[in-house]
Design a protein around this motif. Sequence first.
Motif, short mmCIF file in Angstrom:
data_model
loop_
_atom_site.label_atom_id
_atom_site.label_comp_id
_atom_site.label_asym_id
_atom_site.label_seq_id
_atom_site.Cartn_x
_atom_site.Cartn_y
_atom_site.Cartn_z
N ILE A 38 0.83 -1.20 0.00
CA ILE A 38 0.00 0.00 0.00
C ILE A 38 0.87 1.25 0.00
CG2 ILE A 38 -1.69 1.31 1.33
CD1 ILE A 38 -2.76 -1.14 -0.17
N SER A 41 1.93 1.73 -3.37
CA SER A 41 0.79 2.14 -4.20
C SER A 41 0.56 3.64 -4.18
CB SER A 41 -0.49 1.44 -3.72
OG SER A 41 -0.40 0.04 -3.89
N CYS A 42 1.06 4.31 -3.14
CA CYS A 42 0.90 5.76 -3.06
C CYS A 42 1.62 6.47 -4.21
CB CYS A 42 1.43 6.28 -1.72
SG CYS A 42 0.47 5.73 -0.30
N GLN A 49 -3.80 2.30 -8.52
CA GLN A 49 -3.23 1.73 -7.30
C GLN A 49 -3.76 0.30 -7.09
OE1 GLN A 49 -4.78 4.94 -4.97
NE2 GLN A 49 -2.78 5.92 -4.75
N VAL A 51 -4.69 -1.85 -4.99
CA VAL A 51 -5.08 -2.15 -3.62
C VAL A 51 -5.75 -3.52 -3.52
CG1 VAL A 51 -7.32 -1.03 -3.86
CG2 VAL A 51 -6.28 -1.20 -1.61
N CYS A 74 -7.36 -0.71 3.62
CA CYS A 74 -6.27 -0.10 2.84
C CYS A 74 -6.83 0.91 1.84
CB CYS A 74 -5.47 -1.18 2.12
SG CYS A 74 -4.52 -2.25 3.22
N SER A 75 -7.98 0.61 1.28
CA SER A 75 -8.61 1.53 0.32
C SER A 75 -8.95 2.85 1.00
CB SER A 75 -9.88 0.90 -0.26
OG SER A 75 -9.58 -0.30 -0.94
N LEU A 78 -5.76 4.86 1.51
CA LEU A 78 -5.28 5.46 0.27
C LEU A 78 -6.12 6.66 -0.15
CD1 LEU A 78 -4.28 2.42 -1.98
CD2 LEU A 78 -2.80 4.25 -1.19
N GLY A 82 -4.72 10.44 -0.04
CA GLY A 82 -4.58 11.02 -1.37
C GLY A 82 -5.68 11.98 -1.73
N TYR A 92 -12.32 0.93 -5.52
CA TYR A 92 -11.36 0.07 -4.83
C TYR A 92 -12.06 -1.03 -4.03
CZ TYR A 92 -7.49 3.23 -5.97
OH TYR A 92 -6.53 3.96 -6.62
#
Length: 365
Positions: A38, A41-42, A49, A51, A74-75, A78, A82, A92
């Motif tokens: 994760i 993924s940023c 991403q 995820v 995690c979604s 993110l 973000g 996601y």
Amino acid sequence: LLLAVNMEKNRLDKGILDEKAGNFARIALAYAIACQGIIVSCLFAPYLQPVAAASALMTLVSTSFIGLMIGIYCSILLVMTGEGSIYLLSCYCVLCICACVIVEHLQKGKKLLWGCFMMLLGSFSLITVFSYLDSEAGFQAKSSYPFLKRALAKLPTEYDGIGLLVVALFGGLIVSGLVVFLARVFSDKVGKRRDQILNRIMKGTYELALEMKTFSPTDYEHAKRVARNAGACAACIGADAKLAAAAGFYYRLGQMEGEPHVENGIKSAVGHGFLPELVQIIGEYNAEKYLPSTVESALVHMVDRILTKFELLDHTQLSSEWNKDMLIYQTLNEYSTQGIYDKSGLSMNLFLKVRDFLVKEADLF
């Protein structure tokens, strides 16, 4: 917090791979890897991403519920860090659900190509729809009110036209590639662990097997015959022979626990950390409460009913091959006519193969 509560509940219920410390260590390691993923993924743009890979990884080493929970968590992280939109979060979350479903599909030995295609198609479609809704064009296209158009015109445009489709394609390739890769890498390891559990509970030295032998030597010998023949039937039609054998051995578990047999059989199986698919077959004992829902469950039911009838007769009555064959035909045709196996997925072709095997090759004595 939800993860910790769910893990503790599973530990108390002995529901995660037989309550071994090594399994929890593997789950912790997978969670750490998912967190690192994760972070990486940023660096990706929104909708690119991967995820859903976190859900796939956690599903492989634990359960689909835990995998989905971690994926949604995690979604949220993110999207919050973000400054993403509700459409990004929705995309996601749905992708995480798809990843869990595809991983479970691949774990059952289904075709890899089909799983990869479905994940790619689902990812591409979802990213296309949600990124379009998230764009200025998407908002204005669905709004016919001038005051909303003026307000929405101030929102930045992320993707439009061909660029949106390209992003969706790349996002789909990244997500589907990672999910299928993780499923292929980890499914073999999880499968080996599953086989180890089934082999362990089938040993004569296993505590529950010893209890069964002490409770009723006759039922214990019956269980061994059902296990042997159910496993052989499963092997002859390409079903899960180890699962069928284990289910055949513990099919009468509820008899040892007393009435109500089905409920007590399920409770005992869960308490000993049996695999969910094995618990399900035990809960379908003799089709008393639930009809067989899988091919393996149908096979165990067939063999158990035939052997039960054999045991009620002496060898003199079954001395003739004709008598033995007729008893098998009559028993299977009777239950088939009653629709006992309609929900099991056992086709007529497989049914005939099993019947021929029981008549010609099975060792029923």
